[in-house]
Enzyme design. Structure first.
Site, short mmCIF file in Angstrom:
data_model
loop_
_atom_site.label_atom_id
_atom_site.label_comp_id
_atom_site.label_asym_id
_atom_site.label_seq_id
_atom_site.Cartn_x
_atom_site.Cartn_y
_atom_site.Cartn_z
N ASP A 474 0.59 -1.18 0.21
CA ASP A 474 -0.28 0.02 -0.14
C ASP A 474 0.54 1.20 0.29
O ASP A 474 0.65 2.08 -0.70
CB ASP A 474 -0.91 0.06 1.28
CG ASP A 474 -0.31 0.29 2.30
OD1 ASP A 474 0.32 -0.86 2.66
OD2 ASP A 474 -0.55 0.73 3.95
N ARG A 478 5.04 4.16 6.47
CA ARG A 478 4.63 3.87 7.72
C ARG A 478 4.49 2.47 8.24
O ARG A 478 5.43 1.53 7.83
CB ARG A 478 2.51 4.08 8.00
CG ARG A 478 2.30 3.72 6.95
CD ARG A 478 0.56 4.63 7.19
NE ARG A 478 0.01 3.74 6.39
CZ ARG A 478 -1.47 4.19 5.86
NH1 ARG A 478 -1.21 5.56 5.66
NH2 ARG A 478 -2.47 3.65 5.02
N ASP A 479 4.16 1.68 9.24
CA ASP A 479 4.12 0.83 9.83
C ASP A 479 3.38 -0.03 9.45
O ASP A 479 1.77 -0.75 10.10
CB ASP A 479 3.67 1.50 11.39
CG ASP A 479 3.09 1.83 11.86
OD1 ASP A 479 1.81 2.21 11.07
OD2 ASP A 479 2.50 2.04 12.93
N GLU A 480 2.88 -0.23 8.09
CA GLU A 480 2.28 -0.68 7.42
C GLU A 480 3.22 -1.90 5.81
O GLU A 480 3.47 -2.63 6.44
CB GLU A 480 0.85 0.08 6.62
CG GLU A 480 -0.06 -1.04 6.69
CD GLU A 480 -1.77 -0.25 6.71
OE1 GLU A 480 -2.20 -0.54 6.70
OE2 GLU A 480 -1.78 1.57 6.90
N GLU A 758 -2.22 9.08 -0.77
CA GLU A 758 -3.15 8.25 -0.46
C GLU A 758 -4.71 9.13 -1.20
O GLU A 758 -6.17 8.56 -0.62
CB GLU A 758 -2.89 7.79 0.82
CG GLU A 758 -3.77 6.95 1.51
CD GLU A 758 -3.50 6.11 2.48
OE1 GLU A 758 -2.82 7.28 3.51
OE2 GLU A 758 -4.17 5.09 3.34
N HIS A 786 0.62 6.25 -2.53
CA HIS A 786 -0.19 4.96 -2.26
C HIS A 786 -0.32 5.24 -4.15
O HIS A 786 -1.41 5.73 -4.22
CB HIS A 786 -1.82 5.26 -1.91
CG HIS A 786 -1.61 4.61 -0.40
ND1 HIS A 786 -0.86 4.34 0.93
CD2 HIS A 786 -2.27 3.75 0.04
CE1 HIS A 786 -1.46 4.10 1.34
NE2 HIS A 786 -1.98 3.20 1.40
C1 BGC Z 1 -3.98 0.98 3.24
C2 BGC Z 1 -4.79 0.36 1.85
C3 BGC Z 1 -6.03 -0.20 3.03
C4 BGC Z 1 -6.57 -0.57 3.31
C5 BGC Z 1 -7.62 -1.38 3.77
C6 BGC Z 1 -4.90 1.27 4.88
O1 BGC Z 1 -4.28 1.22 5.37
O2 BGC Z 1 -2.94 1.84 3.72
O3 BGC Z 1 -3.94 1.43 1.35
O4 BGC Z 1 -6.31 -0.77 1.34
O5 BGC Z 1 -6.15 0.06 4.98
O6 BGC Z 1 -8.36 -0.74 4.76
#
Ligand code: BGC
Length: 908
Positions: A474, A478-480, A758, A786
């Protein structure tokens, strides 16, 4: 010898095998894998080739393949095959065996005769679990603490002629040999569904070895395997101990051989790296640097024997897609501060938002501590904006070991950033931003007369590069940094136009399938590490089988097939696609519609949704869910017809029609009200044919009334321009495409974006930064990188530049540029598997001049914006204005009195 085969309705006759076609040649031959990849999966190789011919009417009618074990003189020549296909050709010779090196060559039959044999292409197999005798080894380490190095010395009593290093890890590994990195890949072995599959890299390390004393070292990090991943802050997701596995196989000129494997004879210890984390960065204390453990003679007296980590070696498999590499570097300029003394923070700018890190040259005193923090944008006061990082520290810290100039660079981590803040009592001699990504070859290029659109295109390319660090993520900061399936399906078609992505998607889709439980539902992120952790607005959510996310199971394979023309992705995903649609079928109620659910992501980040509730979009989430159900069922029906079961094809087509009928009955009204509703019904063939025009009119009216304002989220955005242009609503499509006020694509560029945001309003019109507010999530959600909203770039290639596949893989391509008052020139190229397809057009008053290159095997169908008064010339000769098709060759085309789409001056 003559061969005949019935292919569809056509009967091909192969020419006599001794008749040459002197006009045609094979210009390239390769397998489905990136040509740079060594040690590929042990499958029956699939070949593809491109042809060139001086003869305008020439076409492939057959092929013949020969092969041999590398360097043997004798070829085995397979029977000629009558076929027009030149991709995904199952090569003779059977499955590759471990380490096997095989050479292929092909010659092609045309109506005139046979081409000469092509240059040979060499393919080399990787290791299968049976031939991987090495063990996973490691030493006890703290999670994300000091990184262990494992080492071994060995002596060679022969001159190495050929050497392969097979290497992988539970965690990350950085191998070195005799003082050199064993390859230029980073973050090896990348991220896959580690519970089931971990990739093994193969490197040619012949040049790094020598007769006499040698040494190898493996630096091990936790990475995705054991480090902190996901927004729930979990660590040790896949295991509690990181380790590495390596097998070094060396051959001499006279049959000598030596194989070195990781086992309990190795030693492990620590060096300068005190911590390494994907989210948080590294801490490197150069005072603790005891030298390079990959050098023979390194002092390992403080080191301990390693332990063998228990692990089922069947999870290891050869890498099918290149690893992560350095893609580009950007010299960083100084925004503020004094580089001759960085005691006070120095802010540096790479001019481009990237995934990677900062390479610094500094000089200072031993013990000087330097901190490098990263951010995508700056706050109004010139400091770093770190809110978008959430809990990711994204900080690299160094302590100098000696005085003098030293180069500093982190390892086993990456950051998403454009700006860096360097602080420490040092002078900065040089700062370079290093951009990394999966090493995919570029496929599409595009420039137009519209500079802002060009920059947006570049931003999309960069968002893809930055988010293709091993998995399609995504965002990279960040922490993702997770493989969100919804983002991937939205962007897949554009990704496929910009880069050669087949192997990348096929690897990720394999993980998607492995993460698909018994019931056939599909995860929201792949590899799936969030189930049980996900919540929205204070409520836990079911993250499996969410509409528009889980549909990646069907949409990504289909988009990849359409773009490449190779059915392999459909063949390998068919079962997963079936299981997903069957899952939906069991969830649907007696009236065929899916029932209400406590949570759907819906048309995520619809600009009209409350900022803190991106799921709360204006298009009913149940309408969205059923529309995507129709879409997935239709894709599956077409896939069955192509590579599956004809009976099932009919069954799924009927299912799609039934769900479409019910969906239309229930949400017809809403389809007329919202952009996403209309776009889904038009693009997924939900609206009945006799109501199509009326719905398209409503959509166009909506877009006009809104002055091109985008009112779609992640799910509607990839569809909206197609819905307009398929209904000939070109003015409205351009109005949206080129709008400058938010929400719009180009607004971001005007605000200085170098990647895709995003949120449509990540930076507000007054210059303030969106707080990222999220209900129930104190940390918010805002990213400047994003790719989902960049999904319309595929439309730009197809309709502005005007190259659209109307048969998979561009075998038949619509050449349909649509010049407008705001875009008067475009040039684009797409490297199809047939070869380079390119167009270059410009408008002179109301005349269109087109230069077109069509590769061998492609039929171009002209769809120029002609009027009744238009005259057409092709290569100087007058041509018919109705339905012209062109075979391979270079064409200069002029069309007078074309229709030019009027675009409001405000947009241009
Ligand atoms: C992500 C998105 C994702 C979404 C769905 C986000 O935190 O960055 O791109 O699709 O959550 O909940």
């Amino acid at each position: 010898m003559k061969h005949k085969i019935r292919l569809g309705a056509l009967m091909f006759t192969l020419p006599n095998e001794n008749t040459p076609d002197p006009m045609t040649t094979v210009s390239s031959l390769r397998t489905r894998f990136n040509p740079s990849l060594l040690g590929v999966p042990l499958e029956q190789p699939r070949l593809q080739w491109t042809l060139k011919s001086e003869e305008a009417t020439s076409r492939q009618v057959g092929y013949q393949i020969r092969y041999r074990r590398a360097h043997r003189a004798e070829w085995t020549i397979a029977q000629p095959i009558a076929s027009t296909v030149s991709i995904a050709i199952e090569a003779p010779g059977g499955q590759l065996k471990a380490r096997e090196v095989r050479e292929y060559a092909v010659r092609i039959a045309t109506d005139a005769g046979w081409t000469p044999w092509s240059e040979p292409f060499i393919v080399e197999g990787g290791l299968d679990p049976d031939s991987l005798t090495a063990q996973v080894i490691g030493i006890p380490t703290e999670v994300e603490g000091p990184a262990a190095s494992l080492r071994r010395e060995f002596s060679l009593d022969f001159e190495p002629m050929r050497a392969r290093l097979y290497v992988s890890a539970l965690g990350l590994v950085h191998p070195r040999l005799n003082g050199h990195a064993a390859s230029d890949t980073y973050l090896t072995p990348g991220w896959t569904e580690y519970r089931e599959r971990v990739l093994v890299d193969t490197y040619d390390v012949t040049k790094l070895l020598k007769r006499g004393e040698n040494a190898i070292s493996l630096l091990v990090g936790d990475g995705w395997y054991r480090g902190r991943m996901g927004f729930a802050g979990r660590t040790e997701i896949y295991g509690s101990q990181s380790g590495a596995i390596a097998q070094l196989e060396i051959e001499g000129a006279n049959g000598e051989a030596l194989t070195l494997i990781t086992d309990q004879t190795w030693h492990g210890g620590f060096g300068a790296i005190q911590s390494a984390s994907i989210y948080d960065g590294t801490m490197i204390d150069l005072r603790k640097d005891t030298g390079d453990p990959s050098l023979p003679g390194f002092n390992e007296t403080e080191w301990a024997p390693v332990c063998v980590i228990d692990c089922d070696r069947r999870i290891f498999e050869p890498r099918p897609v290149p690893g992560v590499h350095e893609i580009a570097t950007f010299p960083m300029s100084i925004v503020s501060g004094d580089v001759s003394d960085a005691t006070l923070p120095v802010i540096l700018d790479a001019q481009q938002n990237v995934s990677g890190w900062v390479r610094l040259k500094v000089s200072g005193q031993p013990g000087a501590r330097i901190t490098v923090r990263h951010a995508e944008i700056l706050e109004a006061d010139g400091s770093l904006h770190t809110a978008s990082l959430r809990t990711a520290k994204a900080t690299d810290t160094y302590i100098l070991g000696e005085s003098g100039t030293v180069e500093l660079e982190p390892i086993l981590t990456f950051h998403g950033f454009r700006y860096a803040e360097v602080t420490g009592p040092v002078s900065i001699a040089e700062a370079t931003a290093v951009a990394i990504s999966t090493h995919l070859q570029r496929r599409g290029t595009l420039t137009t007369s519209h500079q802002t659109l060009n920059r947006f295109h570049e931003n999309v390319v960069w968002s893809q590069v930055d988010n293709f660090v091993s998995v399609p993520t995504d965002c990279p900061q960040r922490d993702e940094r997770l493989g969100w399936t919804g983002d991937a399906q939205a962007f897949a078609a554009t990704a496929n136009t910009l880069f050669h992505t087949e192997a990348f998607w096929m690897s990720w889709l394999r993980d998607l399938e492995l993460d698909q439980p018994e019931d056939g539902s599909v995860a929201s992120v792949v590899p799936n590490i969030i189930s049980g952790d996900a919540s929205m607005g204070n409520n836990e959510i079911n993250d499996m089988g969410r509409a528009g996310w889980a549909d990646a199971a069907t949409i990504v394979p289909w988009a990849t097939y359409i773009s490449t023309g190779s059915p392999l992705v459909l063949i390998s995903q068919l079962d997963s696609m079936r299981r997903w649609v069957d899952h939906l079928r069991t969830r649907a109620d007696a009236h065929t519609l899916l029932p209400e659910e406590p949570f759907q992501y819906g048309d995520w980040l619809d600009p009209d949704a409350p900022a803190a509730q991106p799921w709360n979009a204006k298009t009913d989430p149940l309408f969205v869910a059923n529309s995507f159900y129709v879409h997935s069922a239709r894709i599956l029906a077409e896939t069955e017809a192509l590579v599956g079961d004809q009976r099932k094809a009919q069954e799924y087509a009927d299912l799609a029609d039934r769900v479409a009928f019910e969906t239309w009955k229930r949400w017809r009204h809403e389809a007329h009200e919202t952009q996403t509703g209309a776009a889904m019904c038009l693009e997924f063939r939900i609206v009945p044919d006799d109501e199509r025009a009326e719905l398209a009119d409503s959509l166009a009216t909506n877009v006009r009334a809104e002055h091109g304002r985008i009112a779609t989220g992640f799910l509607g955005t990839p569809l909206i321009l197609f819905a307009l242009s398929h209904a000939n609503k070109w003015e409205e499509a351009y109005m949206m495409l080129l709008r400058r006020d938010p929400p719009s694509w180009l607004y971001q560029v005007d605000r200085g974006a170098t990647t895709v945001w995003e949120r449509w309003d990540a930076i507000k019109a007054d210059g303030s930064i969106h707080a990222g507010d999220m209900e129930g999530d104190g940390n918010g959600m805002i990213s400047f990188n994003h790719y989902a909203y960049g999904a319309m770039i595929d439309w730009v290639y197809r309709n502005v530049a005007g190259m659209e596949p109307i048969e998979a893989g561009y075998a038949r391509t619509r050449i349909g540029p649509r010049p407008s008052s705001a875009v008067t020139r475009a040039s684009a190229s797409i490297e199809t598997h047939f070869g380079m397809l390119s167009i270059n057009w410009h408008l002179v008053d109301d005349s269109l001049e087109v230069s077109l290159d069509v590769p061998f095997g492609v039929t171009a169908q002209l769809d120029l914006p002609l009027t009744e008064d238009s005259q057409l010339t092709i290569n100087g000769a007058a041509a018919s204005t109705s339905s012209t098709t062109l075979r391979h060759g270079h064409y200069t085309i002029t069309a007078s009195r074309v229709s030019v789409i009027h675009v409001d001056a405000a947009a241009s």
